[in-house]
Design an enzyme around this catalytic site. Structure first.
Site, mmCIF file in Angstrom:
data_model
loop_
_atom_site.group_PDB
_atom_site.id
_atom_site.type_symbol
_atom_site.label_atom_id
_atom_site.label_comp_id
_atom_site.label_asym_id
_atom_site.label_seq_id
_atom_site.Cartn_x
_atom_site.Cartn_y
_atom_site.Cartn_z
ATOM 1 N N LYS A 236 -17.340 30.378 51.813
ATOM 2 C CA LYS A 236 -15.914 30.048 51.894
ATOM 3 C C LYS A 236 -15.406 29.882 50.462
ATOM 4 O O LYS A 236 -15.905 29.056 49.718
ATOM 5 C CB LYS A 236 -15.700 28.767 52.702
ATOM 6 N N SER B 275 -16.564 21.196 62.152
ATOM 7 C CA SER B 275 -17.866 21.630 61.635
ATOM 8 C C SER B 275 -18.346 20.855 60.414
ATOM 9 O O SER B 275 -19.513 20.980 60.021
ATOM 10 C CB SER B 275 -17.855 23.124 61.331
ATOM 11 N N THR C 256 -11.403 24.838 63.931
ATOM 12 C CA THR C 256 -9.962 25.109 63.932
ATOM 13 C C THR C 256 -9.580 26.150 64.959
ATOM 14 O O THR C 256 -8.487 26.112 65.526
ATOM 15 C CB THR C 256 -9.525 25.584 62.538
ATOM 16 N N TYR D 106 -4.198 19.296 60.998
ATOM 17 C CA TYR D 106 -4.224 19.436 62.461
ATOM 18 C C TYR D 106 -5.528 18.809 62.966
ATOM 19 O O TYR D 106 -6.338 18.298 62.176
ATOM 20 C CB TYR D 106 -4.175 20.917 62.849
ATOM 21 N N THR E 122 -14.734 26.485 60.157
ATOM 22 C CA THR E 122 -15.032 27.320 58.981
ATOM 23 C C THR E 122 -15.698 26.540 57.854
ATOM 24 O O THR E 122 -16.280 27.134 56.951
ATOM 25 C CB THR E 122 -13.740 27.942 58.422
ATOM 26 N N ASP E 123 -15.637 25.212 57.888
ATOM 27 C CA ASP E 123 -16.185 24.438 56.763
ATOM 28 C C ASP E 123 -17.675 24.697 56.569
ATOM 29 O O ASP E 123 -18.142 24.780 55.434
ATOM 30 C CB ASP E 123 -15.968 22.934 56.980
ATOM 31 N N GLU F 14 -33.987 28.075 32.293
ATOM 32 C CA GLU F 14 -33.515 26.777 31.778
ATOM 33 C C GLU F 14 -34.555 25.676 31.982
ATOM 34 O O GLU F 14 -34.309 24.506 31.695
ATOM 35 C CB GLU F 14 -32.223 26.395 32.498
HETATM 36 N N1 DGL Z 1 -12.451 20.636 60.218
HETATM 37 C C1 DGL Z 1 -12.716 21.991 59.765
HETATM 38 C C2 DGL Z 1 -13.907 22.593 60.555
HETATM 39 O O1 DGL Z 1 -14.024 22.296 61.738
HETATM 40 C C3 DGL Z 1 -11.516 22.860 59.970
HETATM 41 C C4 DGL Z 1 -11.669 24.152 59.280
HETATM 42 C C5 DGL Z 1 -11.697 25.332 60.232
HETATM 43 O O2 DGL Z 1 -12.356 25.291 61.299
HETATM 44 O O3 DGL Z 1 -11.078 26.339 59.850
HETATM 45 O O4 DGL Z 1 -14.673 23.354 59.957
#
Ligand code: DGL
Length: 355
Positions: free
Chosen positions: A191, A85, A38, A52, A118-119, A312
């Site tokens: 996250k 990502s 992103t 987006y 961020t993913d 467990e």
């Molecule tokens: N498609 C997600 C990624 O590339 C968007 C999330 C982001 O980068 O904040 O991880």
């Protein structure tokens, strides 16, 4: 008198120029390795903050968009790849890790920033935390809003990341994730929100510190080994062992773990309920798969707290390992790397208590 004033003025100008040149030379040298996400994303309108397109803007434009970077470091950029990502793969990781280790060997590089979606940023961070062979700072940065959005967070996150990667305080701290003015350690960051800017947390174990007006303020360090202290080396690897994650829930069945076994996995991480609890049918099947040579790591879907041995499940009897406080997605990474070194469960468990 006039000549004397001119001489003094000229001398002062030279002194200032020399001072400015020395100050510029004193700036750290930071390489930005771009991978997409992103932070490099574009939306249809300035208010588009979801829906987006990630991974559209190249590294040179990212650098041009933040001229303030030049005040904190000598910056160079390189596009390693350009992906959202969620598409990150083991092969991407191996390519990135080899490039990071190559760049960090260069004497004219003081630190690295990696721009990333961020993913899966937390996974890439932990993988690199285990395979980077340098104490120089490696800071991974992303954004929760695309570059085209009002109040995009990418530029300030990139500025902070470059300042952090060039800082002496970040040396020896392991791989770091920095967004939202925070400094997060690779091992414990995750996250925690699908949308908001403060999404990256280490919910119970805590962040390492903050970025304050471009200055790194550390308040703690990780207690686990990382980077140059680890036993893992991917420099000669072209692939990583096949390890997948199965998710526990009510009405659990063995379809996923049967499919992983049939596909030839050498390791399975099971994200159990509670403290890594297994339904009777899943426990039976995982025990059978262990007896066939597949390594089983019991983790938990809960997200916080340690998955404990022989709680467990009788792990000594079934010869499973447990993930300690690692989330399932990070347990997969450590189990993959462990299996490049050993097939001994006791050795693998030691690694889960070490990294
Ligand atoms: N498609 C997600 C990624 O590339 C968007 C999330 C982001 O980068 O904040 O991880």
């Amino acid at each position: 008198m006039r000549t004397q004033c001119l001489k003094t003025g000229f001398t002062l100008t030279l002194m200032f120029a020399a001072f400015a040149a020395n100050a510029a030379d004193a700036l750290p040298r930071v390489m930005i390795l771009a991978t997409g996400g992103t932070i490099a994303g574009t939306g249809a309108t300035s208010t588009t903050t979801v829906g987006y397109t990630a991974a559209k803007i190249g590294v040179e434009r990212l650098i041009e968009a933040v001229p303030e970077l030049q005040k904190v470091a000598h910056v160079k950029g390189e596009q390693v790849f350009q992906i959202a990502s969620e598409n990150m793969s083991n092969e991407h990781w191996l390519k990135l890790a080899k490039r990071v280790n190559e760049v960090l060997k260069q004497p004219d590089v003081d630190g690295i920033v990696i721009t990333h979606g961020t993913d899966t940023i937390e996974e890439t961070a932990y993988f690199l935390n285990l395979v980077v062979k340098s104490k120089k700072p490696v800071v991974i940065v992303g954004a929760m809003r695309p570059a085209t959005a009002i109040s995009a967070d990418g530029p300030i996150n990139l500025y902070n990341a470059v300042a952090l990667a060039g800082s002496k305080e970040a040396v020896g701290q392991g791989v770091i994730v920095s967004l939202n003015d925070e400094i997060q350690g690779a091992r414990d960051v995750t996250k925690t929100n699908t949308m908001t800017g403060n999404t990256f947390r280490a919910p119970e174990l805590g962040s390492l510190g903050y970025m304050v007006s471009g200055q790194a303020k550390f308040y703690r360090s990780s207690t686990r080994k990382h980077t140059s202290e680890t036993e893992f080396d991917v420099s000669k690897l072209e692939t990583l062992p096949a390890v997948d994650i199965a998710y526990g829930s009510a009405n659990a069945n063995t379809l996923a773990i049967d499919a992983f076994a049939a596909a030839g996995d050498v390791g399975i991480v099971y994200a159990g309920t509670g403290n890594g609890s297994l339904s009777t049918s899943v426990r039976t099947r995982l025990t059978e798969l262990r007896q066939k040579g597949i390594h089983i790591n019991r983790s938990s879907r809960v997200g916080n707290g340690p998955t404990v041995r022989d709680g467990e499940n009788d792990d000594n009897k079934t010869d499973f390992t447990v993930s300690d406080t690692l989330t399932p997605q990070k347990a997969r990474i450590l189990l993959m790397l462990a299996l490049t070194k050993t097939k001994d469960s006791k050795e693998i468990q030691r690694m889960f208590y070490t990294y």
